[in-house]
Design a protein around this motif. Structure first.
Motif, PDB file in Angstrom:
ATOM      1  N   ALA A 173      41.163  40.062  33.866  1.00  0.00           N
ATOM      2  CA  ALA A 173      40.762  41.270  34.688  1.00  0.00           C
ATOM      3  C   ALA A 173      39.547  40.792  35.522  1.00  0.00           C
ATOM      4  O   ALA A 173      39.470  40.988  36.864  1.00  0.00           O
ATOM      5  CB  ALA A 173      40.013  42.432  33.764  1.00  0.00           C
ATOM      6  N   ALA A 174      38.693  39.766  35.124  1.00  0.00           N
ATOM      7  CA  ALA A 174      37.625  39.137  35.986  1.00  0.00           C
ATOM      8  C   ALA A 174      38.281  38.334  37.309  1.00  0.00           C
ATOM      9  O   ALA A 174      37.739  38.381  38.413  1.00  0.00           O
ATOM     10  CB  ALA A 174      36.819  38.431  35.270  1.00  0.00           C
ATOM     11  N   GLU A 203      39.711  40.775  39.702  1.00  0.00           N
ATOM     12  CA  GLU A 203      38.655  41.352  40.564  1.00  0.00           C
ATOM     13  C   GLU A 203      38.118  40.376  41.584  1.00  0.00           C
ATOM     14  O   GLU A 203      38.000  40.805  42.619  1.00  0.00           O
ATOM     15  CB  GLU A 203      37.515  41.930  39.649  1.00  0.00           C
ATOM     16  CG  GLU A 203      36.479  42.533  40.337  1.00  0.00           C
ATOM     17  CD  GLU A 203      35.308  43.118  39.459  1.00  0.00           C
ATOM     18  OE1 GLU A 203      34.279  43.211  39.887  1.00  0.00           O
ATOM     19  OE2 GLU A 203      35.760  43.302  38.048  1.00  0.00           O
ATOM     20  N   ARG A 204      37.985  39.141  41.045  1.00  0.00           N
ATOM     21  CA  ARG A 204      37.489  38.040  42.045  1.00  0.00           C
ATOM     22  C   ARG A 204      38.427  38.036  43.091  1.00  0.00           C
ATOM     23  O   ARG A 204      37.970  37.731  44.410  1.00  0.00           O
ATOM     24  CB  ARG A 204      37.354  36.797  41.179  1.00  0.00           C
ATOM     25  CG  ARG A 204      36.816  35.698  42.192  1.00  0.00           C
ATOM     26  CD  ARG A 204      36.492  34.107  41.286  1.00  0.00           C
ATOM     27  NE  ARG A 204      37.139  34.086  40.323  1.00  0.00           N
ATOM     28  CZ  ARG A 204      38.398  33.372  40.614  1.00  0.00           C
ATOM     29  NH1 ARG A 204      38.588  32.821  41.859  1.00  0.00           N
ATOM     30  NH2 ARG A 204      39.220  32.912  39.619  1.00  0.00           N
ATOM     31  N   LEU A 258      40.679  39.819  44.467  1.00  0.00           N
ATOM     32  CA  LEU A 258      40.749  41.166  45.034  1.00  0.00           C
ATOM     33  C   LEU A 258      39.367  41.011  46.239  1.00  0.00           C
ATOM     34  O   LEU A 258      39.492  41.661  47.061  1.00  0.00           O
ATOM     35  CB  LEU A 258      40.687  42.478  44.542  1.00  0.00           C
ATOM     36  CG  LEU A 258      42.119  42.784  43.776  1.00  0.00           C
ATOM     37  CD1 LEU A 258      42.060  43.912  42.889  1.00  0.00           C
ATOM     38  CD2 LEU A 258      43.178  42.821  44.709  1.00  0.00           C
ATOM     39  N   GLY A 259      38.297  40.396  45.757  1.00  0.00           N
ATOM     40  CA  GLY A 259      37.166  40.294  46.677  1.00  0.00           C
ATOM     41  C   GLY A 259      37.371  39.449  47.781  1.00  0.00           C
ATOM     42  O   GLY A 259      36.439  39.411  48.638  1.00  0.00           O
TER      43      GLY A 259
END
Length: 160
Positions: free
Chosen positions: A97-98, A101-102, A104-105
């Motif tokens: 998940a992290a 998220e990273r 996608l940033g």
């Protein structure tokens, strides 16, 4: 989106059971998300106020998640598209998940898919030049949680 997917609606639970008029709204919006409420109401046979209320209810229930612009990235100077499959280490899977998220940033990331099989992620990226794609991989996928990557260049993108 292929509207036959909407025609073949099979609810998973009573919470997502949709009336035929809601399916008609989704079909019309999938064809043209910029359609005016007045035109949408006319196409599905509703009063504009009723139509607006039903669309609002579809959004509130999470069936209709949003409206997006389709951008021609090549007109913005982004000519190199890659699909990068990523296999995580066993430790990395606990941090998936992290990692998502990273990724996608990162501005070059268009989409991240979590997939099954021998890979864990499929990352769709756009860059201005092949060196940009290489830089993306070095900066964002050279990580101890990532066991392996495989990059494919995208020569064409086709949608229904």
């Amino acid at each position: 989106m292929n509207s036959s997917l909407i025609d073949n609606h099979r609810p998973e639970s009573a919470d997502v059971r949709l009336a035929e008029v809601d399916l008609a709204l989704l079909r019309e919006l999938s064809a043209d998300a910029r359609i005016s409420n007045k035109e949408l109401a006319s196409r599905v046979g509703l009063a504009p106020s009723t139509c607006s209320g039903r669309v609002h209810a579809l959004r509130k229930r999470g069936v209709l998640r949003g409206f997006r612009a389709e951008i021609d990235y090549e007109m913005l100077g982004l000519h190199v598209f890659g699909m990068i499959s990523v296999r995580m280490t066993p430790v990395g899977r606990s941090q998936l998940a992290a990692v998502i998220e990273r990724l996608l940033g990162v501005p070059e990331t268009l989409e991240v898919y979590q997939i099954s099989g021998d890979r864990d992620l499929l990352v769709h990226v756009a860059t201005d030049h092949p060196t940009g794609l290489h830089r993306f991989i070095e900066r964002h996928l050279s990580d101890p949680t990532i066991a392996h990557t495989q990059t494919s260049l995208v020569f064409g993108h086709h949608r229904s």
